[in-house]
Design a protein around this motif. Structure first.
Motif, short mmCIF file in Angstrom:
data_model
loop_
_atom_site.label_atom_id
_atom_site.label_comp_id
_atom_site.label_asym_id
_atom_site.label_seq_id
_atom_site.Cartn_x
_atom_site.Cartn_y
_atom_site.Cartn_z
N MET A 245 0.82 -1.21 0.00
CA MET A 245 0.00 0.00 0.00
C MET A 245 0.86 1.26 0.00
N LYS A 246 1.94 1.26 0.80
CA LYS A 246 2.82 2.43 0.84
C LYS A 246 3.50 2.63 -0.50
N LEU A 247 4.05 1.58 -1.08
CA LEU A 247 4.73 1.69 -2.36
C LEU A 247 3.76 2.07 -3.47
N ASN A 248 2.57 1.50 -3.42
CA ASN A 248 1.57 1.79 -4.43
C ASN A 248 1.16 3.26 -4.35
N PHE A 249 1.00 3.77 -3.14
CA PHE A 249 0.65 5.17 -2.93
C PHE A 249 1.73 6.09 -3.50
N LEU A 250 2.98 5.68 -3.36
CA LEU A 250 4.10 6.48 -3.86
C LEU A 250 4.39 6.21 -5.33
N ASN A 251 3.60 5.33 -5.92
CA ASN A 251 3.76 4.94 -7.33
C ASN A 251 5.11 4.23 -7.57
N ILE A 252 5.52 3.43 -6.60
CA ILE A 252 6.74 2.65 -6.69
C ILE A 252 6.33 1.18 -6.79
N LYS A 253 6.98 0.45 -7.66
CA LYS A 253 6.66 -0.98 -7.82
C LYS A 253 7.14 -1.76 -6.60
N THR A 254 6.36 -2.75 -6.22
CA THR A 254 6.74 -3.63 -5.12
C THR A 254 7.74 -4.66 -5.65
N PRO A 255 8.48 -5.30 -4.76
CA PRO A 255 9.39 -6.36 -5.20
C PRO A 255 8.65 -7.45 -5.99
N LYS A 256 7.46 -7.80 -5.57
CA LYS A 256 6.69 -8.84 -6.26
C LYS A 256 6.34 -8.39 -7.67
N GLU A 257 5.93 -7.13 -7.82
CA GLU A 257 5.59 -6.61 -9.15
C GLU A 257 6.81 -6.63 -10.06
N ILE A 258 7.97 -6.30 -9.51
CA ILE A 258 9.20 -6.33 -10.30
C ILE A 258 9.52 -7.76 -10.73
N GLN A 259 9.40 -8.70 -9.79
CA GLN A 259 9.63 -10.11 -10.11
C GLN A 259 8.74 -10.55 -11.26
N LEU A 260 7.45 -10.24 -11.17
CA LEU A 260 6.50 -10.68 -12.18
C LEU A 260 6.77 -10.02 -13.53
N GLU A 261 7.19 -8.76 -13.51
CA GLU A 261 7.50 -8.08 -14.77
C GLU A 261 8.73 -8.69 -15.44
N ILE A 262 9.74 -9.02 -14.65
CA ILE A 262 10.93 -9.67 -15.21
C ILE A 262 10.54 -11.02 -15.80
N ALA A 263 9.73 -11.78 -15.08
CA ALA A 263 9.29 -13.09 -15.57
C ALA A 263 8.50 -12.94 -16.87
N LYS A 264 7.65 -11.93 -16.92
CA LYS A 264 6.86 -11.68 -18.13
C LYS A 264 7.77 -11.35 -19.32
N ASN A 265 8.77 -10.53 -19.08
CA ASN A 265 9.70 -10.16 -20.15
C ASN A 265 10.48 -11.36 -20.65
N ILE A 266 10.91 -12.22 -19.73
CA ILE A 266 11.66 -13.41 -20.14
C ILE A 266 10.76 -14.39 -20.88
N ARG A 267 9.53 -14.56 -20.41
CA ARG A 267 8.59 -15.43 -21.11
C ARG A 267 8.39 -14.94 -22.54
N LYS A 268 8.25 -13.61 -22.69
CA LYS A 268 8.06 -13.02 -24.02
C LYS A 268 9.27 -13.31 -24.91
N ARG A 269 10.48 -13.13 -24.37
CA ARG A 269 11.70 -13.41 -25.15
C ARG A 269 11.79 -14.88 -25.51
N ARG A 270 11.43 -15.77 -24.57
CA ARG A 270 11.46 -17.21 -24.84
C ARG A 270 10.53 -17.55 -26.00
N LYS A 271 9.34 -16.96 -25.97
CA LYS A 271 8.37 -17.22 -27.03
C LYS A 271 8.82 -16.63 -28.37
#
Length: 107
Positions: free
Chosen positions: A14-40
């Motif tokens: 909630m604090k990070l979201n309020f400050l418009n900063i990505k959470t560690p989990k959001e960063i993890q998922l974005e990296i995974a999404k980018n790698i999945r896209k490159r793999r495909k």
């Protein structure tokens, strides 16, 4: 204890979201999404990608679903995707806190 950690994680989110900063989990998922896209883009199945990278099939599958993977395995994946330089450049760029720091550095 697990409930406490869950609550703490939600407060952080909630604090990070309020400050418009990505959470560690959001960063993890974005990296995974980018790698999945490159793999495909390379037209590799998870199994083929696993064999090529030397990272277990289960780890690849878990990573693409949850974003969770060891740093060692992530680096192995980066090497296969020809992105290892991005790891080597992490934290290399100096962060400035003011315009004065930039000006003083140029003197």
């Amino acid at each position: 204890m697990l409930t406490f950690l869950y609550i703490l994680d939600n407060i952080l989110y909630m604090k990070l979201n309020f400050l418009n900063i990505k959470t560690p989990k959001e960063i993890q998922l974005e990296i995974a999404k980018n790698i999945r896209k490159r793999r495909k883009e390379l037209k590799l199945t998870q199994e083929e990608f696993s064999k090529k990278s030397g990272v277990s099939f289960g780890s690849i599958k878990r990573f693409e679903n949850t974003g969770e993977i060891s740093l060692f395995s992530l680096i192995k994946i980066a090497i296969i995707l020809d992105c290892e330089d991005e790891f080597l450049n992490l934290f290399q760029q100096k962060q400035y806190n003011s315009i004065e720091e930039i000006i003083n550095e140029q003197d």
